[in-house]
Scaffold this motif. Structure first.
Motif, PDB file in Angstrom:
ATOM      1  N   UNK A 125       0.840  -1.197   0.000  1.00 54.97           N
ATOM      2  CA  UNK A 125       0.000   0.000   0.000  1.00 54.97           C
ATOM      3  C   UNK A 125       0.875   1.248   0.000  1.00 54.97           C
ATOM      4  N   UNK A 126       0.511   2.224  -0.811  1.00 56.50           N
ATOM      5  CA  UNK A 126       1.257   3.478  -0.872  1.00 56.50           C
ATOM      6  C   UNK A 126       0.699   4.465   0.151  1.00 56.50           C
ATOM      7  N   UNK A 127       1.588   5.070   0.921  1.00 55.09           N
ATOM      8  CA  UNK A 127       1.209   6.120   1.858  1.00 55.09           C
ATOM      9  C   UNK A 127       1.804   7.418   1.330  1.00 55.09           C
ATOM     10  N   UNK A 128       0.947   8.314   0.884  1.00 52.44           N
ATOM     11  CA  UNK A 128       1.420   9.568   0.304  1.00 52.44           C
ATOM     12  C   UNK A 128       2.154  10.392   1.346  1.00 52.44           C
ATOM     13  N   UNK A 129       3.279  10.998   0.940  1.00 53.39           N
ATOM     14  CA  UNK A 129       4.104  11.782   1.847  1.00 53.39           C
ATOM     15  C   UNK A 129       4.257  13.205   1.333  1.00 53.39           C
ATOM     16  N   UNK A 130       3.978  14.162   2.194  1.00 54.03           N
ATOM     17  CA  UNK A 130       4.299  15.546   1.863  1.00 54.03           C
ATOM     18  C   UNK A 130       5.779  15.787   2.159  1.00 54.03           C
ATOM     19  N   UNK A 131       6.286  16.939   1.788  1.00 53.68           N
ATOM     20  CA  UNK A 131       7.692  17.258   2.018  1.00 53.68           C
ATOM     21  C   UNK A 131       8.474  17.358   0.725  1.00 53.68           C
ATOM     22  N   UNK A 132       9.729  17.749   0.858  1.00 55.84           N
ATOM     23  CA  UNK A 132      10.557  17.941  -0.320  1.00 55.84           C
ATOM     24  C   UNK A 132      12.017  17.704  -0.044  1.00 55.84           C
ATOM     25  N   UNK A 133      12.833  17.900  -1.047  1.00 61.01           N
ATOM     26  CA  UNK A 133      14.268  17.704  -0.934  1.00 61.01           C
ATOM     27  C   UNK A 133      14.887  18.892  -0.197  1.00 61.01           C
ATOM     28  N   UNK A 134      15.951  18.633   0.550  1.00 60.57           N
ATOM     29  CA  UNK A 134      16.585  19.684   1.333  1.00 60.57           C
ATOM     30  C   UNK A 134      16.991  20.881   0.499  1.00 60.57           C
ATOM     31  N   UNK A 135      17.413  20.629  -0.723  1.00 65.11           N
ATOM     32  CA  UNK A 135      17.832  21.697  -1.633  1.00 65.11           C
ATOM     33  C   UNK A 135      16.695  22.669  -1.924  1.00 65.11           C
ATOM     34  N   UNK A 136      15.465  22.221  -1.736  1.00 62.63           N
ATOM     35  CA  UNK A 136      14.312  23.074  -2.003  1.00 62.63           C
ATOM     36  C   UNK A 136      14.040  24.053  -0.869  1.00 62.63           C
ATOM     37  N   UNK A 137      14.755  23.917   0.243  1.00 62.74           N
ATOM     38  CA  UNK A 137      14.596  24.846   1.347  1.00 62.74           C
ATOM     39  C   UNK A 137      13.397  24.577   2.225  1.00 62.74           C
ATOM     40  N   UNK A 138      13.036  23.301   2.412  1.00 60.00           N
ATOM     41  CA  UNK A 138      11.863  22.960   3.201  1.00 60.00           C
ATOM     42  C   UNK A 138      12.271  22.399   4.565  1.00 60.00           C
ATOM     43  N   UNK A 139      11.342  22.489   5.515  1.00 59.24           N
ATOM     44  CA  UNK A 139      11.574  21.932   6.849  1.00 59.24           C
ATOM     45  C   UNK A 139      11.330  20.433   6.863  1.00 59.24           C
ATOM     46  N   UNK A 140      10.243  20.007   6.235  1.00 57.19           N
ATOM     47  CA  UNK A 140       9.868  18.597   6.263  1.00 57.19           C
ATOM     48  C   UNK A 140      10.556  17.864   5.106  1.00 57.19           C
ATOM     49  N   UNK A 141      11.828  17.572   5.305  1.00 57.23           N
ATOM     50  CA  UNK A 141      12.642  16.937   4.266  1.00 57.23           C
ATOM     51  C   UNK A 141      12.168  15.503   4.045  1.00 57.23           C
ATOM     52  N   UNK A 142      11.904  15.167   2.782  1.00 53.84           N
ATOM     53  CA  UNK A 142      11.538  13.808   2.382  1.00 53.84           C
ATOM     54  C   UNK A 142      12.180  13.572   1.032  1.00 53.84           C
ATOM     55  N   UNK A 143      13.122  12.652   0.962  1.00 54.42           N
ATOM     56  CA  UNK A 143      13.914  12.501  -0.248  1.00 54.42           C
ATOM     57  C   UNK A 143      13.970  11.054  -0.720  1.00 54.42           C
ATOM     58  N   UNK A 144      14.330  10.915  -1.982  1.00 54.94           N
ATOM     59  CA  UNK A 144      14.627   9.629  -2.582  1.00 54.94           C
ATOM     60  C   UNK A 144      16.128   9.547  -2.756  1.00 54.94           C
ATOM     61  N   UNK A 145      16.766   8.657  -2.049  1.00 57.25           N
ATOM     62  CA  UNK A 145      18.211   8.494  -2.131  1.00 57.25           C
ATOM     63  C   UNK A 145      18.537   7.196  -2.862  1.00 57.25           C
ATOM     64  N   UNK A 146      19.646   7.211  -3.588  1.00 61.30           N
ATOM     65  CA  UNK A 146      20.111   6.001  -4.262  1.00 61.30           C
ATOM     66  C   UNK A 146      19.823   6.029  -5.746  1.00 61.30           C
ATOM     67  N   UNK A 147      18.607   6.406  -6.119  1.00 60.35           N
ATOM     68  CA  UNK A 147      18.252   6.599  -7.523  1.00 60.35           C
ATOM     69  C   UNK A 147      17.434   7.862  -7.627  1.00 60.35           C
ATOM     70  N   UNK A 148      17.421   8.448  -8.816  1.00 61.49           N
ATOM     71  CA  UNK A 148      16.687   9.701  -8.985  1.00 61.49           C
ATOM     72  C   UNK A 148      15.194   9.496  -8.812  1.00 61.49           C
ATOM     73  N   UNK A 149      14.685   8.411  -9.334  1.00 61.13           N
ATOM     74  CA  UNK A 149      13.266   8.097  -9.177  1.00 61.13           C
ATOM     75  C   UNK A 149      13.136   6.579  -9.219  1.00 61.13           C
TER      76      UNK A 149
END
Length: 228
Positions: A125-149
């Motif tokens: 099941x997919x759980x949608x996550x808000x947030x963004x990459x640190x480079x975007x200047x957000x507090x709630x950092x949520x990133x994909x590491x290892x591959x771009x997508x």
């Protein structure tokens, strides 16, 4: 949450080119970015377009040639700002458009359609996550590491959602709220495997005990008293 660098204006939107030199019609992307709420909420539309644009721009916060208002150590919140529109930024947008077009991902998609974690204990099941990459200047950092997508052009989050806490004050004193974004149990059969992740997705903060009475009411197990 706001994206601190998000005030992007792209002009000459019909003549953008990608890095291979192909002409890209950026009219739709321009309109989407203009209407984007400059947040990374689940219902934000266009955040992913900005993300790939921003990833393609070669800069850091102190690069003098990228922003019309340079970084000022006396005003770190509001500077730098004003992305300069030039061939490099136009190409960055063109590459962003092509990135999603090649994967048949709508530029006007909501972030909840693209960014999530997976609950393997409940049939992936997919759980949608808000947030963004640190480079975007957000507090709630949520990133994909290892591959771009990890899944097409989707962002399967595997970094950033650890322990988050805020402290505010009301008439009674400090108010502490927190999340453990990935939850507590690695065992997929446990009820605590993705419980806090779901709360995080819905921004249902967990109120932490602060006063002696709150601590006593929420205590688990026997009390242990430490002495020097």
């Amino acid at each position: 949450m706001h994206s601190r660098m998000g005030l992007v204006q792209i002009q000459d939107r019909l003549s953008n080119k990608d890095s291979l030199g192909a002409t890209i019609d950026a009219t739709n992307a321009y309109n989407i970015l203009s209407n984007w709420d400059r947040r990374n909420n689940l219902d934000s539309k266009g955040a992913h377009v900005f993300r790939e644009l921003w990833r393609n721009v070669d800069f850091n916060e102190t690069t003098d040639t990228i922003f019309s208002v340079k970084f000022d150590v006396k005003d770190p919140v509001n500077t730098p700002r004003g992305l300069i529109t030039n061939d490099d930024t136009r190409t960055a947008l063109g590459d962003s458009i092509k990135f999603f077009r090649d994967k048949n991902i709508a530029l006007g998609a909501s972030l909840s359609d693209l960014q999530y974690i997976v609950d393997t204990g409940k049939n992936d099941e997919r759980i949608a996550m808000h947030g963004g990459f640190g480079r975007e200047g957000v507090f709630n950092v949520a990133e994909t590491r290892g591959t771009r997508a990890n899944d097409g052009a989707n962002y399967v989050i595997n970094f950033g959602l650890t322990y988050m806490q805020t402290i505010t004050f009301d008439s009674s004193g400090p108010v502490a709220e927190a999340f453990l974004g990935y939850s507590q149990a690695s065992d997929t059969t446990r009820p605590f495997h993705r419980d806090q992740s779901r709360r995080y997705s819905h921004k249902k903060w967990i109120r932490l005990p602060f006063s002696a009475s709150d601590v006593s009411d929420q205590a688990v197990g026997d009390k242990m008293q430490l002495k020097e």
